[in-house]
Design an enzyme around this catalytic site. Structure first.
Site, PDB file in Angstrom:
ATOM      1  N   ASP A 190      -9.710   2.332   7.171  1.00  0.00           N
ATOM      2  CA  ASP A 190     -10.912   2.257   8.203  1.00  0.00           C
ATOM      3  C   ASP A 190     -10.698   0.421   8.673  1.00  0.00           C
ATOM      4  O   ASP A 190     -10.480  -0.031   9.843  1.00  0.00           O
ATOM      5  CB  ASP A 190     -12.343   2.259   7.552  1.00  0.00           C
TER       6      ASP A 190
ATOM      7  N   SER B 162       5.513  -0.760   3.397  1.00  0.00           N
ATOM      8  CA  SER B 162       5.504  -2.043   4.168  1.00  0.00           C
ATOM      9  C   SER B 162       5.588  -3.084   2.794  1.00  0.00           C
ATOM     10  O   SER B 162       4.954  -2.749   1.935  1.00  0.00           O
ATOM     11  CB  SER B 162       4.603  -2.365   5.115  1.00  0.00           C
TER      12      SER B 162
ATOM     13  N   ARG C 110      -7.221  -0.441  10.113  1.00  0.00           N
ATOM     14  CA  ARG C 110      -6.947   0.146  11.464  1.00  0.00           C
ATOM     15  C   ARG C 110      -7.575  -1.017  12.541  1.00  0.00           C
ATOM     16  O   ARG C 110      -7.255  -1.236  13.471  1.00  0.00           O
ATOM     17  CB  ARG C 110      -7.470   1.322  11.671  1.00  0.00           C
TER      18      ARG C 110
ATOM     19  N   GLU D   4      -0.537   3.309   9.903  1.00  0.00           N
ATOM     20  CA  GLU D   4      -1.921   3.539   9.467  1.00  0.00           C
ATOM     21  C   GLU D   4      -2.455   4.681  10.233  1.00  0.00           C
ATOM     22  O   GLU D   4      -3.723   4.578  10.409  1.00  0.00           O
ATOM     23  CB  GLU D   4      -2.644   2.035   9.728  1.00  0.00           C
TER      24      GLU D   4
ATOM     25  N   PHE E 143       0.808  -1.161  -0.126  1.00  0.00           N
ATOM     26  CA  PHE E 143       0.048   0.208  -0.082  1.00  0.00           C
ATOM     27  C   PHE E 143       0.948   1.173   0.016  1.00  0.00           C
ATOM     28  O   PHE E 143       1.553   1.511   0.804  1.00  0.00           O
ATOM     29  CB  PHE E 143      -0.725   0.119   1.258  1.00  0.00           C
TER      30      PHE E 143
ATOM     31  N   ALA F  66       3.698  14.051   2.652  1.00  0.00           N
ATOM     32  CA  ALA F  66       2.439  13.474   2.903  1.00  0.00           C
ATOM     33  C   ALA F  66       2.569  12.261   4.141  1.00  0.00           C
ATOM     34  O   ALA F  66       2.499  11.008   3.448  1.00  0.00           O
ATOM     35  CB  ALA F  66       1.913  13.186   1.861  1.00  0.00           C
TER      36      ALA F  66
ATOM     37  N   LEU G  53       0.702   4.942   0.274  1.00  0.00           N
ATOM     38  CA  LEU G  53       0.449   6.494   0.280  1.00  0.00           C
ATOM     39  C   LEU G  53       1.367   7.381   0.930  1.00  0.00           C
ATOM     40  O   LEU G  53       1.567   8.383   0.143  1.00  0.00           O
ATOM     41  CB  LEU G  53      -0.905   6.212   1.529  1.00  0.00           C
TER      42      LEU G  53
ATOM     43  N   THR H 256      -0.943   7.710  12.813  1.00  0.00           N
ATOM     44  CA  THR H 256      -0.532   8.122  14.187  1.00  0.00           C
ATOM     45  C   THR H 256      -1.745   8.257  15.164  1.00  0.00           C
ATOM     46  O   THR H 256      -2.856   8.477  14.792  1.00  0.00           O
ATOM     47  CB  THR H 256       0.418   9.324  14.366  1.00  0.00           C
TER      48      THR H 256
ATOM     49  N   GLN I  33       9.299  -4.185  32.665  1.00  0.00           N
ATOM     50  CA  GLN I  33       9.696  -3.634  33.988  1.00  0.00           C
ATOM     51  C   GLN I  33       9.952  -4.951  34.931  1.00  0.00           C
ATOM     52  O   GLN I  33      10.589  -4.856  35.747  1.00  0.00           O
ATOM     53  CB  GLN I  33       8.795  -2.636  34.347  1.00  0.00           C
TER      54      GLN I  33
HETATM   55  C1  LIG Z   1       7.442   0.767   9.705  1.00  0.00           C
HETATM   56  C2  LIG Z   1       6.698   1.546   9.136  1.00  0.00           C
HETATM   57  C3  LIG Z   1       5.703   1.040   7.960  1.00  0.00           C
HETATM   58  C4  LIG Z   1       5.110   1.768   7.254  1.00  0.00           C
HETATM   59  N1  LIG Z   1       4.067   1.283   6.247  1.00  0.00           N
HETATM   60  C5  LIG Z   1       3.680   1.981   5.514  1.00  0.00           C
HETATM   61  C6  LIG Z   1       2.989   1.510   4.370  1.00  0.00           C
HETATM   62  O1  LIG Z   1       2.907   0.323   4.091  1.00  0.00           O
HETATM   63  N2  LIG Z   1       2.425   2.336   3.287  1.00  0.00           N
HETATM   64  C7  LIG Z   1       2.274   3.636   3.587  1.00  0.00           C
HETATM   65  O2  LIG Z   1       1.467   4.505   2.859  1.00  0.00           O
HETATM   66  N3  LIG Z   1       2.736   4.121   4.764  1.00  0.00           N
HETATM   67  C8  LIG Z   1       3.571   3.332   5.740  1.00  0.00           C
HETATM   68  N4  LIG Z   1       4.245   3.999   6.910  1.00  0.00           N
HETATM   69  C9  LIG Z   1       3.844   5.421   7.166  1.00  0.00           C
HETATM   70  C10 LIG Z   1       3.142   5.711   8.188  1.00  0.00           C
HETATM   71  O3  LIG Z   1       1.818   5.546   8.032  1.00  0.00           O
HETATM   72  C11 LIG Z   1       3.445   7.329   8.612  1.00  0.00           C
HETATM   73  O4  LIG Z   1       4.791   7.277   9.129  1.00  0.00           O
HETATM   74  C12 LIG Z   1       2.399   7.912   9.481  1.00  0.00           C
HETATM   75  O5  LIG Z   1       1.470   8.050   8.852  1.00  0.00           O
HETATM   76  C13 LIG Z   1       3.139   9.020  10.015  1.00  0.00           C
HETATM   77  O6  LIG Z   1       3.533  10.175   9.072  1.00  0.00           O
HETATM   78  P1  LIG Z   1       5.092  10.702   9.226  1.00  0.00           P
HETATM   79  O7  LIG Z   1       6.116   9.482   9.702  1.00  0.00           O
HETATM   80  O8  LIG Z   1       5.338  11.424   7.964  1.00  0.00           O
HETATM   81  O9  LIG Z   1       4.808  11.609  10.579  1.00  0.00           O
HETATM   82  P2  LIG Z   1       4.405  12.857  10.574  1.00  0.00           P
HETATM   83  O10 LIG Z   1       3.077  13.216   9.721  1.00  0.00           O
HETATM   84  O11 LIG Z   1       5.347  14.086  10.103  1.00  0.00           O
HETATM   85  O12 LIG Z   1       3.973  13.467  12.147  1.00  0.00           O
HETATM   86  C14 LIG Z   1       4.757  13.665  13.115  1.00  0.00           C
HETATM   87  C15 LIG Z   1       4.254  14.018  14.384  1.00  0.00           C
HETATM   88  O13 LIG Z   1       3.036  14.882  14.271  1.00  0.00           O
HETATM   89  C16 LIG Z   1       2.198  14.360  14.906  1.00  0.00           C
HETATM   90  N5  LIG Z   1       1.177  15.042  13.905  1.00  0.00           N
HETATM   91  C17 LIG Z   1       1.088  15.149  12.364  1.00  0.00           C
HETATM   92  N6  LIG Z   1      -0.174  16.041  12.065  1.00  0.00           N
HETATM   93  C18 LIG Z   1      -0.915  16.045  13.329  1.00  0.00           C
HETATM   94  C19 LIG Z   1      -2.166  16.343  13.522  1.00  0.00           C
HETATM   95  N7  LIG Z   1      -2.941  17.234  12.620  1.00  0.00           N
HETATM   96  N8  LIG Z   1      -2.644  16.490  14.689  1.00  0.00           N
HETATM   97  C20 LIG Z   1      -1.949  15.888  15.768  1.00  0.00           C
HETATM   98  N9  LIG Z   1      -0.720  15.534  15.660  1.00  0.00           N
HETATM   99  C21 LIG Z   1      -0.229  15.625  14.499  1.00  0.00           C
HETATM  100  C22 LIG Z   1       2.093  12.978  14.501  1.00  0.00           C
HETATM  101  O14 LIG Z   1       1.163  12.385  15.131  1.00  0.00           O
HETATM  102  C23 LIG Z   1       3.667  12.538  14.917  1.00  0.00           C
HETATM  103  O15 LIG Z   1       3.560  12.609  16.310  1.00  0.00           O
HETATM  104  C24 LIG Z   1       4.820   3.309   7.441  1.00  0.00           C
HETATM  105  C25 LIG Z   1       5.847   3.607   8.697  1.00  0.00           C
HETATM  106  C26 LIG Z   1       6.331   2.906   9.432  1.00  0.00           C
HETATM  107  C27 LIG Z   1       7.346   3.479  10.235  1.00  0.00           C
END
Ligand SMILES: Cc1cc2nc3c(=O)[nH]c(=O)nc-3n(C[C@H](O)[C@H](O)[C@H](O)COP(=O)(O)OP(=O)(O)OC[C@H]3O[C@@H](n4cnc5c(N)ncnc54)[C@H](O)[C@@H]3O)c2cc1C
Lengths: 262, 400
Positions: free
Chosen positions: B243, B160, B246, B381, B125, B132, B127, B383, B354
């Site tokens: 949806d 992934s 998650r 999927e 997947f 973004a 995205l 945060t 712990q």
């Molecule tokens: C091991 C792993 C596997 C993954 N697999 C996939 C995959 O298969 N396909 C895919 O598309 N993605 C994948 N991801 C990406 C993952 O979904 C994103 O890392 C995640 O959505 C967060 O995006 P970011 O890392 O850019 O953090 P950011 O969006 O930069 O966020 C940084 C911080 O700010 C907070 N934040 C940002 N916006 C807001 C808001 N509006 N309100 C409150 N807090 C906010 C976040 O919660 C976080 O704490 C993967 C990530 C990891 C680590």
């Protein structure tokens, strides 16, 4: 594709027993607590399933699982089907109470006559009562050859050649079909279910036979005569692990001494 | 019977099978592949043959037909033994295979689903991009129409299964001006399409056996018939996939919690035998009791939500109309269980660490691995902060 009727019909007998892992024992009275304990496949019959499915693969046999029990046991039969067995037949005998083993064999053998068979496979014994009587009794009632503890099966036309465990040896025996075999543990390739087969098994229609459907003389059915006097667990050993302290050399010496005792 | 949360005999039989299979065929390899940081090809092949790659999909398309509930049971047991395996199968199934089934036309379903359900083809997947992550609508990857094809340009990261996948569900902007509302389109991209490349592999603190890669589109040509759903409809495809992802991921994290509780019990019992009665200590009792309370609460909400998702997906797949209220309810509940269950797991594993203390902190022992593996549940999927944003927005608008 050959028609079902042309295929060799192998019937696997599956006994439902209380899941031994889930049975608890009342601390004071030492009776078995069986409420809510689910039924499961007698572990020895898992080897029967392996053998039957081996024949399904090797000679394209049509495999039927046959199960005697109350309606609750249907789930056990479905579980057996989920290993890839073609068809399931349930003999329901809910009103008869605990039958003695000869009566059970009688019911099963009459069910066999009803569904038809070329080869019957049974477990060596069952993990609950461990009498090991059902197989030989059924063979006697059906008047067919019986070979216990079978490890290998070869079928050519109507000729059956098997290798079986006999005391400490393996013997080779030949006979003709129909016949009844009990299966030695771990002799045929272990089969796993697959998610596909499990889903199919729970959708399959199960044929249900009741005493009325069978050519049974009800007066010949007898309740079990065995009366349970006492049930108890082997006493738990109260040994505690020891923690040893000291220099490695001393400890090694001590351990060696301990081992020598055995 | 709205309050009957019990599983069917079939589901119980399936769980039993999954447990036994994993114990015998997967558990022995888990530590090794985590250490090597390598894809566990041996176990993946076995799992594929046993039917772990198409659990929720109807039999008609080569799946096992267990729906979202059966799929969740499988993920729960899988994540209990290893979160990396759960991630590989989760990314394949939850957010690639399922949306192709939900939004695909018959040709697409017939072309992709059967081989994917057998695990012969693995899904991913795509995205997330450098710009973004949480702000998923800010997709920079573009797709321009050129004759009967779309030409994709851009880079996705943290994907992934990137290096092992054959089929990618990719989201690209077909009209930047429109943004999420009509400007994003979902594409089914095969790894052999010209201009597609797998980029660097990330080194990660946990789920090390599950590969995470960059994927690059350099004038990647995708036939028009590989648009999934309608043009401009991609964001809805992504959100719907998430949806389901998650909710089912939450069942996975539930497995992590159960593992942790089992480990705590094991430790207390072992110490009991050694005459160190730590089970009598109030703090230890709190660890266990609190995790058990949270586990039961999460378990009920997770499966209630998964059952809702199952109904929801059934409607979508049959092209039935779904009310906005139901759609938003599903999104809210999925967000809730995602946050609840992943945090429950992290907390339970932290308590376990712990309790095990030095043995928990020692590399190579299972608790340390579980700790490293658990945190990802709060990140991918969407945060957990984003989940809370979804929940609060919906609740403020429509009440509880
Ligand atoms: C091991 C792993 C596997 C993954 N697999 C996939 C995959 O298969 N396909 C895919 O598309 N993605 C994948 N991801 C990406 C993952 O979904 C994103 O890392 C995640 O959505 C967060 O995006 P970011 O890392 O850019 O953090 P950011 O969006 O930069 O966020 C940084 C911080 O700010 C907070 N934040 C940002 N916006 C807001 C808001 N509006 N309100 C409150 N807090 C906010 C976040 O919660 C976080 O704490 C993967 C990530 C990891 C680590």
């Amino acid at each position: 594709m050959r028609e079902v009727s042309e295929k060799m019909k192998v019937v696997a007998c599956i006994k439902p027993i209380y899941n031994p892992e889930k049975v608890k024992v009342h601390k004071r009275t030492e009776t078995l607590l069986l409420d809510d304990v689910p039924l499961t496949i007698n572990p020895y019959d898992k080897f029967v399933i392996d053998a039957a499915l081996y024949l399904q693969k090797e000679i394209n046999a049509h495999v039927i699982a046959l199960c005697l029990g109350n309606p609750e046991a249907e789930n056990v039969l479905r579980k057996a089907l989920s290993f890839g067995i073609n068809e399931g037949v349930m003999v329901n005998a809910p009103s008869l109470g605990e039958l003695n083993s000869l009566s059970q064999s009688y019911l099963l053998s009459e069910a066999m006559k009803k569904i038809g068979f070329d080869l019957i496979l049974c477990g060596k014994t069952s993990q609950d009562y461990r009498s090991g009587l059902t197989g030989p009794q059924m063979a006697e009632l059906l008047n067919i050859p019986f070979i216990p503890n079978v490890k290998e099966i070869r079928i050519e036309k109507r000729e059956l050649t098997v290798k079986a465990k006999f005391q400490d040896q393996i013997i080779q025996v030949s006979t003709h079909l129909p016949a009844l075999l009990t299966i030695q543990e771990n002799s045929f390739p272990k089969r796993y279910q697959t998610s596909w087969e499990i889903h199919k098994a729970y959708k399959k229609e199960i044929k249900v036979l009741t005493v009325k459907d069978l050519n049974i003389k009800e007066e010949a059915l007898r309740e079990a005569v065995t009366k349970v006097k006492k049930k108890f667990l082997p006493s738990e050993t109260k040994k505690r692990p020891q923690i040893l302290e000291g220099k490695p050399k001393q400890l090694a010496h001590y351990l060696l001494k301990q081992l020598e005792k055995y | 019977m709205p309050f009957d949360f019990s599983f069917t005999k079939e589901q119980e039989c399936f769980r039993e099978f999954v447990k036994e299979f994993l114990e015998n065929e997967v558990v022995p390899y888990v530590g090794k592949y985590d250490k090597l940081e390598k894809v566990p090809t041996v176990t993946i092949k076995k799992l594929a043959k046993a039917g772990f790659f198409g659990v929720p999909i109807p039999e008609k398309y080569g799946g096992a037909g267990f729906g979202e509930i059966g799929y969740s049971i499988m993920l729960e047991e899988l994540a209990r033994v290893d979160n990396a395996h759960a991630t590989i199968i989760g990314a394949h199934t939850g957010i690639c295979l399922v949306p192709i089934w939900l939004f695909g036309n018959e040709e697409q379903r017939e072309k992709y689903l059967p081989s994917m359900c057998k695990g012969e083809k693995i899904g991913a997947f795509g995205l997330t991009e450098p710009e973004a992550g949480s702000d998923a609508a800010n997709i920079q990857t573009t797709a321009e129409k050129d004759g009967g094809e779309y030409v994709l340009n851009g880079t996705k990261m943290f994907i992934s299964n990137g290096e092992i996948a054959d089929v990618f569900l990719v989201f690209a902007a077909t009209n930047k001006a429109l943004g999420a509302r009509g400007g994003i389109t979902a594409f089914i991209v095969e790894k052999d399409f010209p201009g597609f490349k797998v980029g660097v592999k990330e080194k990660k603190m946990g789920i090390r056996a599950a590969p995470t890669n960059e994927i690059v589109f350099d004038n990647c040509r995708v036939p028009e018939e590989n648009v999934l759903g309608k043009v401009g409809y991609g964001f809805i495809v992504a959100l719907t996939a998430l949806d389901g992802g998650r909710a089912t991921l939450s069942a996975g994290t539930l497995g992590g919690t159960r593992w942790a509780i089992e480990k705590m019990i094991e430790y207390v019992k072992l110490n009991d035998k050694l005459d160190r009665k730590i089970g009598d200590k109030e703090m230890v009792q709190w660890f266990i009791a609190n995790s058990a309370i949270e586990y039961e609460a999460a378990r009920h909400l997770v499966y209630q939500t998964v059952a809702m998702v199952e109904q929801y997906f059934h409607k979508i797949a049959n092209k039935e109309k779904v009310s906005r209220a139901f759609r938003e309810k599903v999104s809210r509940y999925s967000a809730m269980v995602k946050a609840l269950s992943s945090e429950t797991a992290s907390r339970a594993i932290e308590r376990t660490l712990q309790l095990y203390s030095s043995l928990g902190y020692t590399e190579g022992l299972p608790v340390e691995k579980a700790f490293r593996d658990s945190i990802i549940g709060e990140i991918y999927e969407g945060t957990n902060e984003i989940q809370r944003w979804i929940i609060a927005r919906d609740i403020v608008e429509r009440g509880l």
